[in-house]
Design a protein around this motif. Sequence first.
Motif, PDB file in Angstrom:
ATOM      1  N   ALA A  60       0.829  -1.201   0.000  1.00 51.18           N
ATOM      2  CA  ALA A  60       0.000   0.000   0.000  1.00 51.18           C
ATOM      3  C   ALA A  60       0.868   1.258   0.000  1.00 51.18           C
ATOM      4  N   GLY A  61       1.910   1.264   0.825  1.00 47.52           N
ATOM      5  CA  GLY A  61       2.812   2.417   0.862  1.00 47.52           C
ATOM      6  C   GLY A  61       3.484   2.647  -0.479  1.00 47.52           C
ATOM      7  N   ALA A  62       3.918   1.557  -1.120  1.00 50.56           N
ATOM      8  CA  ALA A  62       4.594   1.665  -2.413  1.00 50.56           C
ATOM      9  C   ALA A  62       3.655   2.204  -3.488  1.00 50.56           C
ATOM     10  N   VAL A  63       2.446   1.654  -3.567  1.00 50.99           N
ATOM     11  CA  VAL A  63       1.497   2.055  -4.612  1.00 50.99           C
ATOM     12  C   VAL A  63       1.002   3.483  -4.399  1.00 50.99           C
ATOM     13  N   VAL A 103       8.710   1.054 -14.975  1.00 52.27           N
ATOM     14  CA  VAL A 103       8.026   1.260 -13.704  1.00 52.27           C
ATOM     15  C   VAL A 103       8.050  -0.023 -12.879  1.00 52.27           C
ATOM     16  N   PHE A 104       7.778  -1.160 -13.539  1.00 56.81           N
ATOM     17  CA  PHE A 104       7.738  -2.437 -12.827  1.00 56.81           C
ATOM     18  C   PHE A 104       9.112  -2.815 -12.282  1.00 56.81           C
ATOM     19  N   PHE A 105      10.119  -2.895 -13.175  1.00 58.03           N
ATOM     20  CA  PHE A 105      11.446  -3.317 -12.733  1.00 58.03           C
ATOM     21  C   PHE A 105      12.138  -2.240 -11.904  1.00 58.03           C
ATOM     22  N   GLY A 106      11.681  -0.986 -12.064  1.00 59.62           N
ATOM     23  CA  GLY A 106      12.257   0.082 -11.257  1.00 59.62           C
ATOM     24  C   GLY A 106      12.088  -0.147  -9.769  1.00 59.62           C
ATOM     25  N   ARG A 107      11.076  -0.929  -9.397  1.00 61.07           N
ATOM     26  CA  ARG A 107      10.852  -1.246  -7.985  1.00 61.07           C
ATOM     27  C   ARG A 107      12.054  -1.971  -7.370  1.00 61.07           C
ATOM     28  N   PHE A 108      12.800  -2.706  -8.188  1.00 63.50           N
ATOM     29  CA  PHE A 108      13.890  -3.522  -7.659  1.00 63.50           C
ATOM     30  C   PHE A 108      15.244  -2.817  -7.730  1.00 63.50           C
ATOM     31  N   ALA A 156      10.591   6.603 -10.181  1.00 62.92           N
ATOM     32  CA  ALA A 156       9.476   6.072 -10.963  1.00 62.92           C
ATOM     33  C   ALA A 156       8.245   6.972 -10.991  1.00 62.92           C
ATOM     34  N   GLY A 157       7.705   7.297  -9.834  1.00 63.18           N
ATOM     35  CA  GLY A 157       6.487   8.087  -9.792  1.00 63.18           C
ATOM     36  C   GLY A 157       6.625   9.469 -10.414  1.00 63.18           C
ATOM     37  N   ASN A 173       2.649  -0.091 -11.584  1.00 63.48           N
ATOM     38  CA  ASN A 173       2.920   0.308 -10.211  1.00 63.48           C
ATOM     39  C   ASN A 173       2.400  -0.730  -9.220  1.00 63.48           C
ATOM     40  N   VAL A 174       1.160  -1.171  -9.414  1.00 63.60           N
ATOM     41  CA  VAL A 174       0.561  -2.148  -8.511  1.00 63.60           C
ATOM     42  C   VAL A 174       1.295  -3.491  -8.596  1.00 63.60           C
ATOM     43  N   LEU A 175       1.523  -3.970  -9.834  1.00 71.62           N
ATOM     44  CA  LEU A 175       2.214  -5.250  -9.997  1.00 71.62           C
ATOM     45  C   LEU A 175       3.637  -5.191  -9.447  1.00 71.62           C
ATOM     46  N   GLY A 176       4.331  -4.087  -9.711  1.00 67.35           N
ATOM     47  CA  GLY A 176       5.684  -3.930  -9.188  1.00 67.35           C
ATOM     48  C   GLY A 176       5.702  -3.853  -7.678  1.00 67.35           C
ATOM     49  N   GLY A 177       4.727  -3.143  -7.103  1.00 66.61           N
ATOM     50  CA  GLY A 177       4.651  -3.037  -5.646  1.00 66.61           C
ATOM     51  C   GLY A 177       4.407  -4.380  -4.993  1.00 66.61           C
ATOM     52  N   ILE A 178       3.509  -5.174  -5.585  1.00 65.32           N
ATOM     53  CA  ILE A 178       3.228  -6.499  -5.036  1.00 65.32           C
ATOM     54  C   ILE A 178       4.459  -7.401  -5.148  1.00 65.32           C
TER      55      ILE A 178
END
Length: 216
Positions: A62-65, A114-119, A127-128, A145-150
């Motif tokens: 939730a915090g990430a998204v 956006v997705f791989f940026g999470r890692f 990203a944002g 964003n949601v998929l990357g956060g999860i």
Amino acid sequence: MHVQEWLDTVPAGAVYAVVALVIGVESLGIPLPGEIVLVSAALLSSQHGGVNPVVLGACAVAGAVIGDSIGYAIGRKGGRPLLAWLGNKFPRHFGEAHIATAERSFEKWGMWAVFFGRFVALLRIFAGPLAGVLRMPYWKFLVANVLGGIAWAGGTTAVVYYVGLVAEDWLKRFSYLGLAAAVLVGLTSMLVIKRRAKKTAARQTADEREAVPAAE
């Protein structure tokens, strides 16, 4: 005091709030140690029942998204002046070279960035705001964003939690040999995902270098 030691002194509710807040603030563009706090909290949850790993993972996601979405909105409204301001405030993270590299990644890979940026720590901060500045369609940004956060927050919590359980059990049976093996398994799992993200960025850089002579 170590992060995990400090988290151990506060109530479980505060741990959830701290994790969500730190990750959220990091995601909207302010450099904070979100991954360190998440890993410390996940390891803490494996050591006693006060911190629920499922609730912790949900708060982290939730915090990430939410943080990324706020960063997107700020970037969309603030535009280039926002990046210039961030460059003045945080030159080590938002220097011109960093912005140029991240911008090329977003323009070429879009949702995958956006997705791989999470890692990747740097892209996780970018990203944002950068997606907003480049006016990426919000629905595309939100899906990635949601998929990357999860994948990042939920995956990190699960891996560290189970590694902590295994490490504790093995430590009782095999002392430090078991602990070393358990930690190695966890680190390997996390590094595989990060290495894939870096390979994607490296391929993009190589493609760009090949494209320059061809254009000339």
